[in-house]
Design a protein around this motif. Structure first.
Motif, PDB file in Angstrom:
ATOM      1  N   GLN A  34       4.754   2.967   8.377  1.00 50.69           N
ATOM      2  CA  GLN A  34       3.795   4.107   8.426  1.00 50.69           C
ATOM      3  C   GLN A  34       2.796   3.921   7.087  1.00 50.69           C
ATOM      4  O   GLN A  34       1.618   4.354   7.642  1.00 50.69           O
ATOM      5  N   LYS A  35       3.173   3.404   6.410  1.00 52.80           N
ATOM      6  CA  LYS A  35       2.288   3.287   5.208  1.00 52.80           C
ATOM      7  C   LYS A  35       1.106   2.266   5.665  1.00 52.80           C
ATOM      8  O   LYS A  35       0.081   2.469   5.175  1.00 52.80           O
ATOM      9  N   LEU A  36       1.818   1.386   5.974  1.00 51.54           N
ATOM     10  CA  LEU A  36       0.595   0.234   6.478  1.00 51.54           C
ATOM     11  C   LEU A  36      -0.235   0.651   7.508  1.00 51.54           C
ATOM     12  O   LEU A  36      -1.630   0.305   7.488  1.00 51.54           O
ATOM     13  N   GLN A  37       0.161   1.377   8.336  1.00 54.05           N
ATOM     14  CA  GLN A  37      -0.963   1.842   9.469  1.00 54.05           C
ATOM     15  C   GLN A  37      -1.908   3.058   8.814  1.00 54.05           C
ATOM     16  O   GLN A  37      -2.944   3.121   9.170  1.00 54.05           O
ATOM     17  N   SER A  38      -1.189   4.147   7.962  1.00 55.70           N
ATOM     18  CA  SER A  38      -2.030   5.266   7.450  1.00 55.70           C
ATOM     19  C   SER A  38      -2.947   4.513   6.496  1.00 55.70           C
ATOM     20  O   SER A  38      -4.271   5.160   6.167  1.00 55.70           O
ATOM     21  N   GLN A  39      -2.845   3.486   5.736  1.00 53.68           N
ATOM     22  CA  GLN A  39      -3.672   2.893   4.860  1.00 53.68           C
ATOM     23  C   GLN A  39      -4.798   2.010   5.562  1.00 53.68           C
ATOM     24  O   GLN A  39      -5.694   1.467   4.861  1.00 53.68           O
ATOM     25  N   GLY A  40      -4.371   1.788   6.942  1.00 51.76           N
ATOM     26  CA  GLY A  40      -5.315   0.808   7.557  1.00 51.76           C
ATOM     27  C   GLY A  40      -4.975  -0.545   7.555  1.00 51.76           C
ATOM     28  O   GLY A  40      -5.941  -1.470   8.239  1.00 51.76           O
ATOM     29  N   THR A  41      -4.099  -1.060   6.845  1.00 58.63           N
ATOM     30  CA  THR A  41      -3.708  -2.564   6.584  1.00 58.63           C
ATOM     31  C   THR A  41      -3.195  -2.910   8.029  1.00 58.63           C
ATOM     32  O   THR A  41      -3.867  -4.195   7.989  1.00 58.63           O
ATOM     33  N   LEU A  42      -2.520  -2.469   8.670  1.00 62.31           N
ATOM     34  CA  LEU A  42      -2.333  -3.049  10.140  1.00 62.31           C
ATOM     35  C   LEU A  42      -3.531  -3.204  10.960  1.00 62.31           C
ATOM     36  O   LEU A  42      -3.601  -4.254  11.656  1.00 62.31           O
ATOM     37  N   GLN A  43      -4.417  -2.442  10.974  1.00 65.54           N
ATOM     38  CA  GLN A  43      -5.434  -2.423  11.601  1.00 65.54           C
ATOM     39  C   GLN A  43      -6.477  -3.383  11.158  1.00 65.54           C
ATOM     40  O   GLN A  43      -7.013  -4.206  11.797  1.00 65.54           O
ATOM     41  N   ASP A  51       2.689  -5.951  -1.647  1.00 65.73           N
ATOM     42  CA  ASP A  51       2.962  -4.691  -2.541  1.00 65.73           C
ATOM     43  C   ASP A  51       3.761  -3.650  -1.439  1.00 65.73           C
ATOM     44  O   ASP A  51       4.688  -3.134  -2.307  1.00 65.73           O
ATOM     45  N   ALA A  52       3.325  -3.471  -0.368  1.00 64.56           N
ATOM     46  CA  ALA A  52       4.038  -2.410   0.552  1.00 64.56           C
ATOM     47  C   ALA A  52       5.651  -2.998   0.889  1.00 64.56           C
ATOM     48  O   ALA A  52       6.446  -1.946   1.401  1.00 64.56           O
ATOM     49  N   LEU A  53       5.642  -4.295   0.745  1.00 63.26           N
ATOM     50  CA  LEU A  53       7.059  -4.565   0.987  1.00 63.26           C
ATOM     51  C   LEU A  53       8.001  -4.845   0.237  1.00 63.26           C
ATOM     52  O   LEU A  53       9.462  -5.175   0.199  1.00 63.26           O
ATOM     53  N   VAL A  54       7.985  -4.639  -0.987  1.00 62.74           N
ATOM     54  CA  VAL A  54       8.721  -4.504  -2.189  1.00 62.74           C
ATOM     55  C   VAL A  54       9.766  -3.445  -1.942  1.00 62.74           C
ATOM     56  O   VAL A  54       9.481  -2.365  -1.926  1.00 62.74           O
ATOM     57  N   PRO A  55      11.100  -3.757  -1.634  1.00 63.59           N
ATOM     58  CA  PRO A  55      12.269  -2.901  -1.411  1.00 63.59           C
ATOM     59  C   PRO A  55      12.401  -1.906  -2.627  1.00 63.59           C
ATOM     60  O   PRO A  55      12.314  -2.051  -3.748  1.00 63.59           O
TER      61      PRO A  55
END
Length: 415
Positions: free
Chosen positions: A270-279, A127-131
């Motif tokens: 930034q969004k993926l990191q702030s949401q904790g998704t990358l972690q 969902d975060a990758l939809v342009p």
């Protein structure tokens, strides 16, 4: 090279093709992709079709650097042109590809090997990758972790060919890109299955690397092994290069909206990191949740398997463990899989394809089974009777079906 050209020209003049020359354990395989000739000498023992597939991927990687249209124009002007002049500096991409081809089951089966991941987490990433609407020329957006696709976003009009994804992943993880001091890279690249005559622009950004302290996640045992550069042939098998342990975002654009794409990719990171998704992804990699063991299936006599979902064009398989815990043993069992795959698909001039093929040796029984929804290649104890082999194969397919949402990429968003 003069001898190779002479051999090939004799067959071309007779309206024939030279496919291979066999001499004892040595096989010399030829592939003509005009105006280029590819030759491979191998004593591995793999089927001829496997070697030809490797040469085909090498051709696709070269086309990603020099388009088919450019090659044709160059050799029409000068038939004796030295291609090394155009490929100067591209050696890391070719060497990286050859290293992957050696034991990459996804490339051998013309499919993808996606990262095993919780489906809800995968959906959050997608969902975060939809342009955004301003990115009108965007073609594909792919997130890769540990050398495997996490998710991808594509236009409604068409899908992306697995071969183009392999070329993209190999290019992004080549040492010259991965080790670049720049935080991100723009490179022109040709996707041969999409359009072999033109370049597109690839924005490659590594959101996390094993030596990155911004996400404080220890590597698991397998990833530490991947990151180690001191492993030799005698140690446990080193599956890929250290660069495969990273987390990479790739955005493919057909236009020149460089600043728009770069800004959007930065905002996604930034969004993926702030949401904790990358972690969450790196935690899953560190805890071993992105891999599974054959012991989890609890099937008597089962040693290893490769399952291919034909509708999704994806494979899944467990980690290599005892008795396949050395490079030589992994190479041997992969060659057995390739032999069965070759026979089932009639890749090397057999009279026709098969539905089932079984090879029994002193070390194991390997069976290949193809149906409309799946293909299965399974390695078991050589002492199992035929009924137990069939029962084990059925049990594997039931387990994969139950775990499919974790193992395969399904229902990726489109735009």
């Amino acid at each position: 090279m003069g001898l190779v050209q002479a051999l090939l020209s004799v067959f071309i003049d007779d309206g024939d093709k030279l496919r291979s020359i066999n001499s004892g354990e040595l096989r010399i395989t030829f592939l003509l992709r005009s105006p280029l000739y590819y030759v491979c000498a191998s004593t591995w023992g793999e089927p001829e079709s496997v070697t030809r597939t490797h040469l085909e991927y090498l051709h696709l990687q070269i086309l990603s650097i020099v388009t088919a249209a450019q090659l044709r124009r160059i050799f029409e002007r000068r038939t004796n042109f030295d291609l090394r002049r155009l490929l100067n500096g591209a050696e890391p991409f070719l060497f990286s590809l050859l290293n992957r081809l050696e034991l990459d089951l996804a490339m051998s089966t013309s499919s993808l090997h996606c990262l095993q991941l919780d489906p809800n987490l995968r959906s959050r990433v997608a969902d975060a990758l939809v342009p955004i609407t301003k990115m009108k020329d965007t073609l594909y957006i792919v997130l890769v972790a540990g050398g495997r696709v996490v998710t991808l976003v594509r236009p409604k009009k068409h899908s992306i060919h697995p071969a183009d994804i392999h070329v993209l992943v190999n290019t992004a993880h080549a040492p010259s890109i991965y080790n670049s001091p720049a935080s991100a890279s723009w490179i022109p690249i040709c996707l041969p299955k999409y359009n072999p005559a033109a370049f597109v622009n690839a924005y490659i950004s590594f959101l996390w690397k094993p030596d990155d302290n911004s996400l404080e996640t220890p590597l698991n045992a397998e990833d530490r092994e991947l990151a180690s550069s001191s492993r030799g042939e005698e140690g446990r098998y080193q599956r890929n290069s250290s660069s495969d342990a990273g987390l990479c975002l790739i955005c493919i654009s057909g236009g020149g909206e460089f600043e728009t794409v770069r800004s959007w990719c930065d905002s996604v990171a930034q969004k993926l990191q702030s949401q904790g998704t990358l972690q969450a992804i790196t935690d899953a990699m560190a805890s071993g949740k992105t891999h599974y063991s054959v012991s989890q299936l609890a099937i008597p006599g089962l040693r290893h398997f490769v399952y291919k979902s034909r509708p999704h064009v994806q494979i899944t398989f467990p980690i290599f463990e005892d008795p396949y815990d050395s490079r030589d043993e992994i190479r041997r069992i992969i060659t057995m899989y390739q032999t069965v795959y070759d026979a089932i698909h009639a890749k090397s001039g057999q009279s026709g394809p098969l539905k089932l093929q079984c090879i029994r040796t002193d070390k194991e029984t390997v069976m290949g089974w193809i149906t409309q929804p799946f293909e299965l290649y399974i390695a078991l104890s050589p002492r199992l009777p035929k009924t137990a082999v069939i029962n084990a194969a059925n049990a594997v397919t039931r387990w994969v079906k139950k775990e499919e949402r974790n193992l395969l990429l399904r229902d990726a968003p489109v735009f």
